[in-house]
Design a protein around this motif. Structure first.
Motif, PDB file in Angstrom:
ATOM      1  N   TRP A   1       0.849  -1.188   0.000  1.00 47.94           N
ATOM      2  CA  TRP A   1       0.000   0.000   0.000  1.00 47.94           C
ATOM      3  C   TRP A   1       0.883   1.235   0.000  1.00 47.94           C
ATOM      4  O   TRP A   1       1.832   1.268   0.769  1.00 47.94           O
TER       5      TRP A   1
ATOM      6  N   VAL B   1      -0.434  -0.212  11.297  1.00 43.47           N
ATOM      7  CA  VAL B   1      -0.971   0.973  10.649  1.00 43.47           C
ATOM      8  C   VAL B   1      -0.125   1.201   9.394  1.00 43.47           C
ATOM      9  O   VAL B   1       1.104   1.191   9.457  1.00 43.47           O
TER      10      VAL B   1
ATOM     11  N   GLU C   1       1.561   5.043   4.962  1.00 39.16           N
ATOM     12  CA  GLU C   1       0.969   6.132   4.200  1.00 39.16           C
ATOM     13  C   GLU C   1      -0.539   6.128   4.384  1.00 39.16           C
ATOM     14  O   GLU C   1      -1.196   5.110   4.194  1.00 39.16           O
ATOM     15  N   GLN C   2      -1.080   7.267   4.773  1.00 43.44           N
ATOM     16  CA  GLN C   2      -2.511   7.434   5.002  1.00 43.44           C
ATOM     17  C   GLN C   2      -3.035   8.515   4.059  1.00 43.44           C
ATOM     18  O   GLN C   2      -2.330   9.488   3.791  1.00 43.44           O
TER      19      GLN C   2
ATOM     20  N   GLU D   1      -4.495  11.824   3.012  1.00 46.89           N
ATOM     21  CA  GLU D   1      -4.474  13.099   3.729  1.00 46.89           C
ATOM     22  C   GLU D   1      -5.883  13.586   4.060  1.00 46.89           C
ATOM     23  O   GLU D   1      -6.771  13.580   3.214  1.00 46.89           O
TER      24      GLU D   1
ATOM     25  N   TRP E   1     -10.769   7.936   8.241  1.00 45.45           N
ATOM     26  CA  TRP E   1     -10.578   6.510   8.475  1.00 45.45           C
ATOM     27  C   TRP E   1      -9.098   6.195   8.554  1.00 45.45           C
ATOM     28  O   TRP E   1      -8.249   7.032   8.274  1.00 45.45           O
ATOM     29  N   ARG E   2      -8.767   4.960   8.935  1.00 49.99           N
ATOM     30  CA  ARG E   2      -7.379   4.540   9.067  1.00 49.99           C
ATOM     31  C   ARG E   2      -7.140   3.331   8.189  1.00 49.99           C
ATOM     32  O   ARG E   2      -7.877   2.352   8.240  1.00 49.99           O
ATOM     33  N   VAL E   3      -6.098   3.403   7.363  1.00 51.15           N
ATOM     34  CA  VAL E   3      -5.674   2.263   6.555  1.00 51.15           C
ATOM     35  C   VAL E   3      -4.758   1.408   7.417  1.00 51.15           C
ATOM     36  O   VAL E   3      -3.766   1.894   7.966  1.00 51.15           O
TER      37      VAL E   3
ATOM     38  N   PRO F   1      -4.278  -4.574   2.796  1.00 49.89           N
ATOM     39  CA  PRO F   1      -4.839  -3.388   3.438  1.00 49.89           C
ATOM     40  C   PRO F   1      -6.306  -3.596   3.792  1.00 49.89           C
ATOM     41  O   PRO F   1      -7.031  -4.308   3.107  1.00 49.89           O
TER      42      PRO F   1
ATOM     43  N   CYS G   1      -9.526  -1.044   5.912  1.00 53.46           N
ATOM     44  CA  CYS G   1      -9.791   0.272   6.487  1.00 53.46           C
ATOM     45  C   CYS G   1     -10.743   0.156   7.664  1.00 53.46           C
ATOM     46  O   CYS G   1     -11.703  -0.609   7.615  1.00 53.46           O
TER      47      CYS G   1
ATOM     48  N   CYS H   1     -13.348   2.413   9.596  1.00 55.12           N
ATOM     49  CA  CYS H   1     -14.122   3.608   9.235  1.00 55.12           C
ATOM     50  C   CYS H   1     -15.134   3.949  10.325  1.00 55.12           C
ATOM     51  O   CYS H   1     -16.081   3.204  10.536  1.00 55.12           O
TER      52      CYS H   1
END
Length: 126
Positions: A67, A99, A102-103, A105, A109-111, A119, A121, A123
């Motif tokens: 990812w 975690v 790279e998320q 911006e 939510w969190r990848v 990956p 998510c 949410c």
């Protein structure tokens, strides 16, 4: 005009893994579900996850997705609704997720990455 389809039901989603039983247990634990079958002779496992079935198949020479790059594409990802983000992240981390470095911006939510690098998510409500 509506026509009838010969396809009547989606049985499951099947996910490649270097260890099907381990990944089935991860997703069962993540979601409060349960492992519903482990078949080592077939390299196959399944889990009941939030009313759906996820199947896992052990694949030789498994190559983890990366990812967000596409040199090793993600192939799929799962999105899970959570009541609160941070407790859900902590729960996933305790089960062996990480975690993603790279998320997106500004996203709420969190990848995350499962133990095999897929990956998913987490949410929170909108």
């Amino acid at each position: 005009m509506t026509t009838s389809s010969p396809v009547t039901e989606l049985l499951s989603v099947c996910i490649d893994s270097p260890d099907a039983a381990r990944l089935a247990q991860f997703y069962a634990d993540l979601s409060g579900g349960e492992v519903t079958g482990v078949y080592p002779e077939y390299g196959y496992a399944s889990a009941s996850v939030l009313g759906s079935t996820l199947n896992f198949q052990t694949v030789a020479d498994y190559s983890a997705p990366q990812w967000p790059g596409q040199a090793h594409p993600q192939q799929f990802h799962l999105d899970f609704r959570v009541p609160e983000l941070e407790p859900a992240v902590e729960h996933a981390l305790a089960l062996g997720a990480t975690v993603a470095a790279e998320q997106p911006e500004g996203m709420t939510w969190r990848v995350m990455l499962d133990p095999d690098g897929h990956p998913f998510c987490l949410c929170p409500p909108s």
